[in-house]
Structures are given as structure tokens and as C-alpha cells.
Design a protein around this motif. Structure first.
Motif, mmCIF file in Angstrom:
data_model
loop_
_atom_site.group_PDB
_atom_site.id
_atom_site.type_symbol
_atom_site.label_atom_id
_atom_site.label_comp_id
_atom_site.label_asym_id
_atom_site.label_seq_id
_atom_site.Cartn_x
_atom_site.Cartn_y
_atom_site.Cartn_z
ATOM 1 N N GLU A 80 0.864 -1.177 0.000
ATOM 2 C CA GLU A 80 0.000 0.000 0.000
ATOM 3 C C GLU A 80 0.900 1.225 0.000
ATOM 4 N N MET A 81 0.745 2.085 -1.027
ATOM 5 C CA MET A 81 1.547 3.305 -1.154
ATOM 6 C C MET A 81 0.630 4.506 -0.957
ATOM 7 N N THR A 82 1.054 5.457 -0.153
ATOM 8 C CA THR A 82 0.231 6.616 0.175
ATOM 9 C C THR A 82 0.846 7.897 -0.396
ATOM 10 N N ILE A 83 0.085 8.590 -1.202
ATOM 11 C CA ILE A 83 0.372 9.892 -1.818
ATOM 12 C C ILE A 83 1.530 9.847 -2.823
ATOM 13 N N CYS B 283 -3.722 -0.864 -8.587
ATOM 14 C CA CYS B 283 -5.073 -0.301 -8.565
ATOM 15 C C CYS B 283 -5.158 0.713 -7.436
ATOM 16 N N GLY B 284 -6.126 1.609 -7.545
ATOM 17 C CA GLY B 284 -6.355 2.593 -6.481
ATOM 18 C C GLY B 284 -6.182 3.996 -6.995
ATOM 19 N N ALA B 285 -5.464 4.820 -6.232
ATOM 20 C CA ALA B 285 -5.248 6.220 -6.599
ATOM 21 C C ALA B 285 -4.590 6.304 -7.972
ATOM 22 N N THR B 286 -4.862 7.395 -8.659
ATOM 23 C CA THR B 286 -4.246 7.630 -9.964
ATOM 24 C C THR B 286 -2.836 8.147 -9.738
ATOM 25 N N MET B 287 -1.857 7.247 -9.896
ATOM 26 C CA MET B 287 -0.442 7.604 -9.774
ATOM 27 C C MET B 287 0.235 7.274 -11.099
ATOM 28 N N LYS C 281 -2.477 11.715 -8.355
ATOM 29 C CA LYS C 281 -3.196 12.825 -9.014
ATOM 30 C C LYS C 281 -4.649 12.859 -8.555
ATOM 31 N N ALA C 282 -5.183 11.700 -8.192
ATOM 32 C CA ALA C 282 -6.558 11.588 -7.669
ATOM 33 C C ALA C 282 -6.565 10.406 -6.711
ATOM 34 N N GLY C 283 -7.233 10.563 -5.571
ATOM 35 C CA GLY C 283 -7.157 9.553 -4.524
ATOM 36 C C GLY C 283 -5.845 9.707 -3.770
ATOM 37 N N SER C 284 -5.582 8.789 -2.841
ATOM 38 C CA SER C 284 -4.329 8.905 -2.093
ATOM 39 C C SER C 284 -3.578 7.596 -1.910
ATOM 40 N N ARG C 285 -4.223 6.453 -2.140
ATOM 41 C CA ARG C 285 -3.528 5.171 -1.938
ATOM 42 C C ARG C 285 -3.596 4.292 -3.171
ATOM 43 N N THR C 286 -2.428 3.797 -3.556
ATOM 44 C CA THR C 286 -2.319 2.851 -4.668
ATOM 45 C C THR C 286 -1.805 1.537 -4.113
ATOM 46 N N TYR C 287 -2.315 0.449 -4.674
ATOM 47 C CA TYR C 287 -1.962 -0.903 -4.221
ATOM 48 C C TYR C 287 -1.186 -1.624 -5.300
ATOM 49 N N LEU C 288 -0.053 -2.200 -4.906
ATOM 50 C CA LEU C 288 0.785 -2.995 -5.797
ATOM 51 C C LEU C 288 0.676 -4.446 -5.364
ATOM 52 N N ALA C 289 -0.039 -5.227 -6.165
ATOM 53 C CA ALA C 289 -0.149 -6.666 -5.906
ATOM 54 C C ALA C 289 0.935 -7.371 -6.703
ATOM 55 N N ILE C 290 1.618 -8.284 -6.049
ATOM 56 C CA ILE C 290 2.676 -9.085 -6.659
ATOM 57 C C ILE C 290 2.206 -10.530 -6.584
ATOM 58 N N THR D 114 -6.402 15.196 -6.001
ATOM 59 C CA THR D 114 -5.726 15.494 -4.742
ATOM 60 C C THR D 114 -4.915 16.779 -4.910
ATOM 61 N N GLN D 115 -4.404 17.263 -3.797
ATOM 62 C CA GLN D 115 -3.521 18.431 -3.805
ATOM 63 C C GLN D 115 -2.336 18.130 -4.717
ATOM 64 N N ASP D 116 -1.785 19.139 -5.363
ATOM 65 C CA ASP D 116 -0.651 18.945 -6.261
ATOM 66 C C ASP D 116 0.631 18.800 -5.439
ATOM 67 N N PHE D 117 0.922 17.573 -5.019
ATOM 68 C CA PHE D 117 2.058 17.325 -4.137
ATOM 69 C C PHE D 117 3.395 17.503 -4.834
ATOM 70 N N GLU D 118 3.433 17.329 -6.158
ATOM 71 C CA GLU D 118 4.702 17.430 -6.865
ATOM 72 C C GLU D 118 5.341 18.806 -6.701
ATOM 73 N N LYS D 119 4.534 19.842 -6.510
ATOM 74 C CA LYS D 119 5.074 21.193 -6.326
ATOM 75 C C LYS D 119 5.858 21.302 -5.019
ATOM 76 N N HIS D 120 5.628 20.353 -4.125
ATOM 77 C CA HIS D 120 6.280 20.373 -2.815
ATOM 78 C C HIS D 120 7.151 19.131 -2.626
ATOM 79 N N GLU D 121 7.692 18.630 -3.717
ATOM 80 C CA GLU D 121 8.431 17.382 -3.681
ATOM 81 C C GLU D 121 9.638 17.467 -2.747
ATOM 82 N N VAL D 122 9.814 16.397 -1.974
ATOM 83 C CA VAL D 122 10.971 16.267 -1.099
ATOM 84 C C VAL D 122 11.679 14.977 -1.435
ATOM 85 N N GLU D 123 12.960 14.911 -1.190
ATOM 86 C CA GLU D 123 13.719 13.703 -1.464
ATOM 87 C C GLU D 123 13.421 12.656 -0.410
#
Length: 190
Positions: free
Chosen positions: A59-62, A78-82, A111-120, A180-189
Motif C-alpha cells: 500500500e503506497m500513500t500519496i 489499482c487505487g489512486a491515480t499515480m 493525481k486523484a485519490g491517495s492510496r495505490t496498491y501494488l499486488a505481486i 488530490t492536492q498537487d504534491f509534486e510542487k512540494h516534492e521532497v527527497e
């Protein structure tokens, strides 16, 4: 025949952990349920790689992570649009993706939603805690060492070798997510 897939976490993203549907029936002992925040997206991703719908996944958030796969396998997101890419080539979510040995799967900001799921395909090679693989960071329980993923972690997923059908979820079955809020404008390493 059993197949082992090692996954190097090159970047964990903002808040990435192993989750499933959570540990149920222990709240009266003060143990939280934990589990995926978006169980529908989690179950859709698992179904695309032919895992049981309750199987653990990432589960990945934001902001998503960057993962190098040492062996070939199948994944689904599946989930948030990342933004999602394999070896820096953009791929679409909500479908089965073939990963080759040494491929790098990377995610951007939601870009929309906040959580994306990576199933392996398969299950992580970790022990469940109280019938669940879900991470609860406050109590350092479950998941990968009871914490969020960190740069340099190596995860191992185990599955049975066999054929995998490539599947997609039709657009009409996907939820409409709010931007969602445009987080890329506030990107941190990270």
C-alpha cells in the motif's frame, strides 16, 4: 514448482507498507485491526494477478516507490491515480503487468485519490501476526519488520510457477476519484 522473487526497494515512496484486510477479532485486547485503507482497490489488484483477494500487497500513500525486481513475475496496480512506469516507460494501471528480471517499477505522486496498491503474484515470505500480514507501525507489528518500507530493503515474494492470464478492469467498474492536492510542487527527497 515454487518461484521466489526478490524485490529491492530503491525508494520507498512516502508511506509504503505491507497490508491485507487486517487482523480481526483482537480489538477487545487493544490490538488494532490495521489493514488496507481501500479494500476494494486492494482486492481488484489481487484478482488481476490471480492471488486470493485478501492476500497481502504493498500500500503506497500519496507518493509511490521505486522497486527493482530481481526475477520475473506479474504485478497489478489499482487505487489512486499515480503515474506508473516500467524502466521509465509509462504503463497503465488496473491491468496485469509482466515484469522481467531487473525491471524497475516506479510510481509518482497521486493525481486523484491517495492510496495505490501494488499486488505481486504470490505471498511475501514473512510470518503473519495474529492471522494478518498487515503493518501497524505504532506497535511495530506485522508487515516487513513492523515498519514502513525503507530504501535498501529486499522483499521476497513466493508463488507457484504457472500460466498467468493478462487481465484488465473495465473503466465502468473503476471508482471516480477526486483530484488530490498537487504534491509534486512540494516534492521532497525520500
Amino acid at each position: 514448482m515454487t518461484k521466489r522473487v526478490n524485490i529491492l526497494v530503491e525508494s520507498p515512496g512516502l508511506f509504503t507498507s505491507i497490508q491485507d484486510l487486517g487482523r480481526k477479532g483482537f480489538r477487545n485486547w487493544g490490538i488494532p485491526q490495521s489493514g488496507a485503507m481501500d479494500p476494494l482497490a486492494m482486492q481488484m489488484a489481487n484478482s488481476l494477478v490471480e492471488n486470493p483477494v485478501e492476500a497481502p500487497l504493498l500500500e503506497m500513500t500519496i507518493k509511490g516507490g521505486r522497486f527493482r525486481f530481481m526475477e520475473s513475475t506479474y504485478v497489478a496496480c489499482c487505487g489512486a491515480t499515480m503515474p506508473i512506469a516500467i524502466n521509465d516507460k509509462t504503463v497503465s494501471p488496473n491491468g496485469t503487468l509482466k515484469i522481467e528480471a531487473n525491471d524497475v517499477l516506479s510510481f509518482g505522486y497521486a493525481k486523484a485519490g491517495s492510496r495505490t496498491y501494488l499486488a505481486i503474484k504470490g505471498l511475501p515470505n514473512i510470518e503473519p501476526v495474529l492471522n494478518s500480514y498487515s503493518t501497524h507501525t505504532l506497535s511495530q507489528m506485522g508487515g516487513f519488520k513492523g515498519r514502513n518500507l525503507e530504501k535498501g530493503d529486499v522483499l521476497e515474494w513466493i508463488s507457484e510457477e504457472g500460466d498467468q492470464r493478462i487481465k484488465h478492469i473495465p473503466q465502468k467498474y473503476l471508482p471516480n476519484l477526486s483530484p488530490t492536492q498537487d504534491f509534486e510542487k512540494h516534492e521532497v527527497e525520500i
